[in-house]
Design an enzyme around this catalytic site. Structure first.
Site, short mmCIF file in Angstrom:
data_model
loop_
_atom_site.label_atom_id
_atom_site.label_comp_id
_atom_site.label_asym_id
_atom_site.label_seq_id
_atom_site.Cartn_x
_atom_site.Cartn_y
_atom_site.Cartn_z
N GLY A 79 3.55 6.27 8.18
CA GLY A 79 4.80 6.22 7.76
C GLY A 79 5.86 5.05 8.23
O GLY A 79 6.92 4.98 7.73
N ASN A 80 5.43 4.36 9.22
CA ASN A 80 6.12 3.40 9.67
C ASN A 80 5.81 2.19 8.78
O ASN A 80 6.55 1.05 8.88
CB ASN A 80 5.66 2.65 11.27
CG ASN A 80 6.54 3.38 12.47
OD1 ASN A 80 6.07 3.93 13.26
ND2 ASN A 80 7.70 2.80 12.27
N SER A 81 4.95 2.10 8.04
CA SER A 81 4.55 1.01 6.96
C SER A 81 5.67 0.56 6.13
O SER A 81 6.20 1.35 5.75
CB SER A 81 3.44 1.62 6.14
OG SER A 81 2.16 1.66 6.96
N GLY A 87 -10.43 -21.64 -1.20
CA GLY A 87 -11.71 -21.00 -0.86
C GLY A 87 -12.14 -21.21 0.52
O GLY A 87 -13.29 -21.75 0.84
N VAL A 88 -11.32 -21.35 1.38
CA VAL A 88 -11.53 -21.42 2.85
C VAL A 88 -10.99 -20.30 3.60
O VAL A 88 -9.81 -19.92 3.38
CB VAL A 88 -11.24 -22.90 3.57
CG1 VAL A 88 -11.89 -24.06 2.82
CG2 VAL A 88 -9.53 -22.98 3.43
N ASP A 147 0.05 -7.57 1.40
CA ASP A 147 0.45 -6.09 1.55
C ASP A 147 2.06 -5.96 1.51
O ASP A 147 2.72 -5.22 2.42
CB ASP A 147 -0.11 -5.57 3.02
CG ASP A 147 0.21 -4.09 2.81
OD1 ASP A 147 0.23 -3.54 1.83
OD2 ASP A 147 -0.01 -3.55 4.13
N HIS A 154 0.75 -1.28 -0.02
CA HIS A 154 0.00 0.04 -0.04
C HIS A 154 0.78 1.24 -0.05
O HIS A 154 0.45 2.37 -0.28
CB HIS A 154 -1.12 0.07 1.05
CG HIS A 154 -0.38 0.35 2.43
ND1 HIS A 154 -0.15 -0.63 3.36
CD2 HIS A 154 0.12 1.55 3.12
CE1 HIS A 154 0.25 -0.42 4.64
NE2 HIS A 154 0.55 1.18 4.37
#
Length: 358
Positions: A205-207, A260-261, A130, A100
């Site tokens: 900003g830590n991301s 699909g679980v 992510d 992101h």
């Protein structure tokens, strides 16, 4: 009149020797803790980067800016900018950050610990975890981190977050691993499993910055915090990141098989493990099934515990996600389930998880 029982004889006599000993022991412990944090920081900080991104405003179909003005005209919209953190994991300039942070960016600039700047190329992006991998060019070898093992983490152990919160570069916060095996929804809508929860303070900003242990080994990638809460922050386990990096290097994207679980990692009673001769003492407890998915078509039910796929032990969600790589797509295989007090086997054919753009 008798003195209250909580007043000690030592304090009434004014003897401070025992208190001095206690303070001395506390000082020693604090020095040891500080030394561990400082040592970890010295090992990791040179490899932590500040990432700046630019999103250029797209002109309208008429050739005019979205606000009706011609591109470049006074008052035309300026490019949107953002920032985050990342860290180098190879000496030749590959670094890891959050998806992101760089999603949809037209220009990415990486600033190193010595304030040198580099333009970065996006090697691969995986919104479902992510995570994203960037690469910068440098004439010399760059500092890089050492990866740890997120599967070996214990609740309560020291966790150190390094990054650039709110633009304040080279910021360090400390805490502990608050919980393991959390589930978090990625921006793509897919659930990320086996996420690390920590109380090491994170801010915008830590991301993309590293979460490290007391020895300076990266155990997670800082990914999110809950704004309405205090000390509830999350990081993607580094074992998941290792797998994603391998996929991005091999395919430029992450190819995943899909059954699909939605599930959680749970323990299996020792007597059950012994009775059925199971390969692992943990399994995936099925919480939900996607209608029409391969698992639903195979007859899997909520409450089942998945213990093996084609003879390969399924010891948890993180392991199942790593197991379901591109080699399983379209291949009929046998899924072994623990249903109540019985072991059953069903045929299942995983499909490819649709890729996300950008």
């Amino acid at each position: 009149m008798l003195s209250p029982q909580w007043v000690s004889a030592e304090s009434s006599n004014g003897d401070s020797s025992s208190r001095d000993d206690t303070f001395g022991r506390d000082d020693t412990l604090l020095d040891a803790y500080s030394g561990a944090v400082i040592g970890a920081l010295e090992r990791v900080a040179p490899a932590v980067t500040f990432i700046e991104v630019e999103h250029r405003a797209a002109p309208a179909a008429s050739g005019r800016a979205p606000n009706g003005r011609a591109p470049g005209a006074r008052g035309a919209p300026r490019p949107a900018r953002g920032s985050g953190s990342g860290f180098l994991f190879t000496p030749d300039g590959y670094l890891l950050t959050n998806s992101h942070v760089v999603q949809g960016a037209d220009e990415i600039t990486v600033r190193l610990n010595d304030d040198s700047r580099f333009s970065a190329d996006l090697v691969g992006n995986d919104p479902d975890s992510d995570l994203a991998v960037l690469r910068i060019g440098s004439p010399g070898a760059l500092p890089y981190v050492e990866f740890g093992d997120s599967a070996a983490l214990k609740v309560g152990q020291v966790a150190i977050a390094i990054g650039n919160p709110l633009g304040y570069s080279k910021t360090v916060t400390t805490g502990v691993v608050s919980a393991l095996g959390r589930t978090l929804r990625a921006t793509s809508g897919r659930l990320m499993h086996d996420v690390i929860q920590t109380d090491a303070a994170l801010n915008p900003g830590n991301s993309g910055g590293p979460l490290v242990d007391s020895k300076g080994r990266v155990i997670g990638v800082n990914t999110a915090m809950i704004p309405q809460a205090q000390a509830i922050c999350f990081a993607t386990g580094i074992n998941t990141a290792k797998w994603v990096i391998g996929q991005l290097f091999a395919h430029g994207r992450v190819r995943r098989a899909y059954i699909g679980v939605s599930g959680a990692t749970v323990p299996i009673a020792t007597r059950v493990v012994r009775h059925f001769g199971l390969q692992s003492s943990t399994a995936v407890h099925v919480l939900e099934l996607v209608p029409g998915s391969p698992a639903a078509a195979a007859g899997v039910e909520a409450g089942d515990r998945m213990i093996a796929l084609d003879g390969v032990a399924v010891d948890g969600i993180d392991g199942l996600q790593r197991l379901l790589d591109s080699t399983w797509i379209g291949r009929e295989c046998e899924l072994q389930l623990l249903r109540r007090s019985s072991v059953i086997r069903v045929k299942i054919r995983p499909i490819e998880l649709p890729a996300h753009g950008g």
